[in-house]
Motif scaffolding. Structure first.
Motif, PDB file in Angstrom:
ATOM      1  N   THR A 200    -112.096 -45.012 113.198  1.00  0.00           N
ATOM      2  CA  THR A 200    -110.748 -45.004 113.767  1.00  0.00           C
ATOM      3  C   THR A 200    -110.135 -43.637 113.538  1.00  0.00           C
TER       4      THR A 200
ATOM      5  N   SER B 143    -106.079 -41.510 114.280  1.00  0.00           N
ATOM      6  CA  SER B 143    -104.721 -41.636 114.817  1.00  0.00           C
ATOM      7  C   SER B 143    -104.710 -41.170 116.272  1.00  0.00           C
ATOM      8  N   ARG B 144    -103.882 -41.785 117.079  1.00  0.00           N
ATOM      9  CA  ARG B 144    -103.831 -41.430 118.497  1.00  0.00           C
ATOM     10  C   ARG B 144    -103.463 -39.961 118.671  1.00  0.00           C
TER      11      ARG B 144
ATOM     12  N   PHE C 110    -111.957 -44.360 121.523  1.00  0.00           N
ATOM     13  CA  PHE C 110    -112.292 -42.950 121.363  1.00  0.00           C
ATOM     14  C   PHE C 110    -113.478 -42.576 122.259  1.00  0.00           C
TER      15      PHE C 110
ATOM     16  N   ARG D 146    -118.046 -45.249 109.682  1.00  0.00           N
ATOM     17  CA  ARG D 146    -116.868 -44.544 110.201  1.00  0.00           C
ATOM     18  C   ARG D 146    -117.160 -43.115 110.622  1.00  0.00           C
TER      19      ARG D 146
ATOM     20  N   ALA E 192    -106.545 -37.865 118.112  1.00  0.00           N
ATOM     21  CA  ALA E 192    -107.708 -38.167 118.952  1.00  0.00           C
ATOM     22  C   ALA E 192    -108.029 -37.013 119.899  1.00  0.00           C
TER      23      ALA E 192
ATOM     24  N   GLU F  68     -99.991 -45.478 115.922  1.00  0.00           N
ATOM     25  CA  GLU F  68    -101.162 -46.337 116.040  1.00  0.00           C
ATOM     26  C   GLU F  68    -102.455 -45.548 115.911  1.00  0.00           C
ATOM     27  N   ARG F  69    -103.533 -46.282 115.700  1.00  0.00           N
ATOM     28  CA  ARG F  69    -104.843 -45.671 115.571  1.00  0.00           C
ATOM     29  C   ARG F  69    -105.731 -46.090 116.733  1.00  0.00           C
ATOM     30  N   VAL F  70    -106.684 -45.230 117.052  1.00  0.00           N
ATOM     31  CA  VAL F  70    -107.633 -45.456 118.144  1.00  0.00           C
ATOM     32  C   VAL F  70    -108.954 -45.886 117.537  1.00  0.00           C
ATOM     33  N   ASP F  71    -109.539 -46.972 118.040  1.00  0.00           N
ATOM     34  CA  ASP F  71    -110.808 -47.429 117.484  1.00  0.00           C
ATOM     35  C   ASP F  71    -111.975 -46.722 118.170  1.00  0.00           C
ATOM     36  N   ALA F  72    -113.195 -47.083 117.763  1.00  0.00           N
ATOM     37  CA  ALA F  72    -114.384 -46.387 118.251  1.00  0.00           C
ATOM     38  C   ALA F  72    -114.541 -46.522 119.759  1.00  0.00           C
TER      39      ALA F  72
END
Length: 688
Positions: free
Chosen positions: A489, A491-492, A443, A473, A495, A436-440
């Motif tokens: 964004t 990736s976790r 983060f 971004r 991060a 999964e990805r982490v959004d702003a």
């Protein structure tokens, strides 16, 4: 530099009431014995003595040290128009000195020496003067095989060390031994002549060179006093030497000075004096300092801190990186893709919020020429020039001149760096990160948790993290604040590594710099970006988050900068990245955007460059921890060490969290054994 500059050796000290904790100024009173007791008591209480003298000179004793440098204004320079230009400042940068503008000023010398003798068994008095004009004509005397002197060129530096009758033979013998040792090891060796102060000074002065011409140094058994002046009145038991300096930094005693040549000589002279004085101090049973750098001045005048503050205010008056970052990156990408990935994108920028000409006027109103300290003079002048270039680039944004300014600011893209980038792209496969990805917003939460850990050591920190709608971004640290684009964004897995890059390096060094009174440490010494970004990327590696894709992106930035320098346009650079090296189309666009923004921006080569140079530094035995003192360049590591030894800089409150992690320390040890960028072990990271 004008006469007021050289006469101001006493200038900052005449207002010594401004020195505060760094000094106390009071008029001379009482007889020599009473004066000596008073001076000794002040030194014993840890006070710095900055005493104006009746003739306009000054006695400055930073702290108890076993030496005193003396400059006496020669009688031929009685008028202001005929000053002995530049000579006085050859002593005022040292921790203990006397500048005598007339005979009355020199009357305090016996008391000053006697005060130092109360602390040390032996005291060295070194008188410095410049060679009389009558002897300046013609080629300088040679000490051996030297390139022929060409009329019209600036002569090489030359010095005569005067040590009195009967001391010449042993001094020359010791000096020869020291010079031979220095020649065989490539390092300074005044310690080989520690038994003979004259030889130690000669050995150190021989290390000075201007325009690739080495200094010519002779030792003479003549009385150590300037022509036309009586011998100094000194107490018994004093080691008395004189150094006569060929004034190769000026055109005659009335000028003009050659400012760049003068500053180059003064910096090297300061180092040479420090080494020779340290050799003398080592003869004494009482330890004074553990290194020659620690012999410099600890007390700094308020005028210097005013200059530091003004430079910082100019630097903080505009946000250079934010002003050269496009605000329409997402829109530009969509239009570029719709056009078949060809053509020159049109970028838009934030309005420039400052009057560039007024900022430059303030910048060059700063009186750097009045700084007595050659180390800080160099730092301030470098920063002044860097700020000037940045302001010029803002005024020339979106023109070809912006690119030329960028080249002047960040330097060439050397072939070795291009080879390293190609090696990375050839050897490191691109493995996409799963998960999964982490959004702003998420983060920003992680970043605030990291900053919260700093609050235990630096209470009262404000919120240093901001999500912005004008960065799309992007993510960057500006003025110690982490700015995150609302569409960002990551990736976790990546991060945490990015937190260590942005907060654990950029924010942390900003906070460490702000913990010092010296504001340049958080503003950033000139050219700090390469080391700073290298440290930030290395932090990613130490915590296990430097992925193959990330390293390939940094390598792609180098090749994009080289393409720009070689004349490629935006589309050709995008094709190089996307079609030749396999970058995803939008990634290739982002890299090209960063390089072509503003009119051609070459900064992005510093990430891989800084990592490469940091790995070489560690392999050569350099320490990582001291680099977090603030935003410094690799060339400034010795300068920071000197300022720390002199007590100008204190301890840094924060250290990166990974320095307490066993796996990170294991990676650090591996790097210290020697690794290139392409040899970094990235195995397994992308599968975690």
């Amino acid at each position: 530099m004008n006469e007021a500059d050289t006469a101001s050796a006493a200038g900052p000290v005449r207002g010594a009431g401004k020195l505060g904790a760094a000094g106390t100024a009071s008029p001379a009173h009482g007889g020599p014995g009473e004066q000596a007791r008073g001076l000794a008591e002040r030194l014993g209480h840890g006070e710095t003595v900055a005493r104006p003298l009746p003739g306009g000179g000054v006695l400055y004793l930073d702290r108890p040290l076993p030496f005193l440098l003396v400059y006496r204004r020669p009688p031929r320079s009685g008028s202001r128009e005929a000053r002995d230009l530049g000579a006085a400042r050859l002593v005022t940068s040292e921790a203990c000195h006397l500048v005598a503008e007339g005979p009355r000023d020199a009357e305090i010398l016996p008391a000053a020496v006697a005060a130092l003798q109360r602390h040390f068994d032996e005291v060295l008095v070194l008188e410095v003067w410049t060679r009389p004009q009558a002897e300046e004509e013609g080629p300088p005397e040679a000490d051996g095989a030297e390139p022929p002197f060409v009329p019209g060129e600036a002569p090489p530096p030359a010095f005569r060390v005067h040590c009195g009758a009967g001391a010449t033979s042993s001094a020359r013998a010791s000096s020869g031994t020291a010079a031979a040792t220095a020649g065989s090891t490539g390092r300074s060796a005044p310690s080989a002549a520690t038994g003979n102060p004259a030889a130690a000074f000669a050995a150190s002065l021989r290390e000075i060179a201007l325009d690739d011409r080495a200094a010519r140094v002779t030792i003479r058994g003549t009385a150590p006093r300037p022509p036309g002046l009586p011998p100094l009145a000194l107490p018994a038991g004093v080691v008395h030497l004189g150094v006569e300096v060929a004034p190769v930094f000026r055109a005659g005693p009335a000028g003009p000075l050659y400012p760049p040549r003068y500053e180059a000589l003064r910096r090297q002279w300061h180092v040479a004096l420090g080494k020779a004085l340290f050799a003398f101090c080592r003869r004494l049973p009482k330890s004074v300092a553990r290194h020659y750098l620690a012999l410099g001045r600890c007390g700094l005048p308020e005028a210097l801190w005013d200059i530091d503050r003004t430079l910082a205010e100019v630097g903080e008056g505009f946000d250079f990186l934010l002003q050269v970052t496009p605000v329409n990156a997402a829109e530009a990408w969509e239009r570029f893709r719709a056009a078949g990935c060809q053509g020159e994108p049109s970028f838009r920028y934030r309005p420039i919020p400052v009057d560039v000409e007024l900022m430059k006027r303030r910048l060059y109103d700063i009186p750097l020429e009045r700084i007595e300290d050659p180390t800080l003079t160099l730092l301030f002048r470098e920063k002044q020039e860097e700020l000037d270039r940045e302001l010029t680039m803002l005024a020339e944004r979106e023109t070809r001149r912006f690119f030329h300014g960028s080249m002047a600011l960040y330097g060439e893209v050397d072939d070795d760096l291009v080879a390293s980038a190609r090696a990375v792209l050839d050897r490191v496969p691109d493995r996409p990160l799963p998960g999964e990805r982490v959004d702003a917003a998420a983060f920003a939460t992680l970043a605030r948790r990291e900053v919260d850990q700093y609050r235990r050591l630096v209470p009262g920190l404000p919120d240093l993290v901001e999500v912005r709608d004008d960065m799309h971004r992007g993510v960057m640290v500006s003025r110690g604040r982490l700015l995150i684009g609302e569409a960002f964004t990551v990736s976790r897995f990546r991060a945490e590594a990015l937190i260590h890059h942005e907060v654990g390096t950029h924010v942390l060094t900003d906070l460490n710099g702000r913990a010092q009174r010296f504001r340049q440490l958080y503003l950033g010494f000139a050219g700090y970006e390469s080391l700073q970004e290298g440290m930030a990327v290395f932090a990613e590696y130490l915590v296990g988050g430097l992925t193959p894709g990330r390293l390939r992106t940094l390598a792609g930035r180098v090749l994009a900068v080289r393409a720009l320098v070689d004349g490629a346009d935006f589309t050709a650079t995008w094709r190089l990245l996307a079609q030749v090296h396999g970058f995803a189309p939008e990634t290739a666009f982002t890299v090209a955007l960063r390089v072509f923004r503003g009119g051609g921006f070459t900064k992005d080569k510093v990430y891989l460059e800084g990592l490469r140079d940091l790995l070489a530094y560690l392999a050569e035995g350099g320490e990582l921890e001291p680099l977090y003192v603030g935003k410094i360049a690799a060339a400034h590591v010795p300068v920071v060490e000197e300022l720390q030894m002199r007590g100008v800089l204190g301890e840094m409150p924060l250290q990166p969290r990974f320095l307490f992690d066993t796996s990170a320390l294991a990676r650090l040890d591996a790097a210290r054994r020697g690794l290139t960028v392409a040899e970094l072990d990235l195995s397994g990271e992308s599968e975690r």
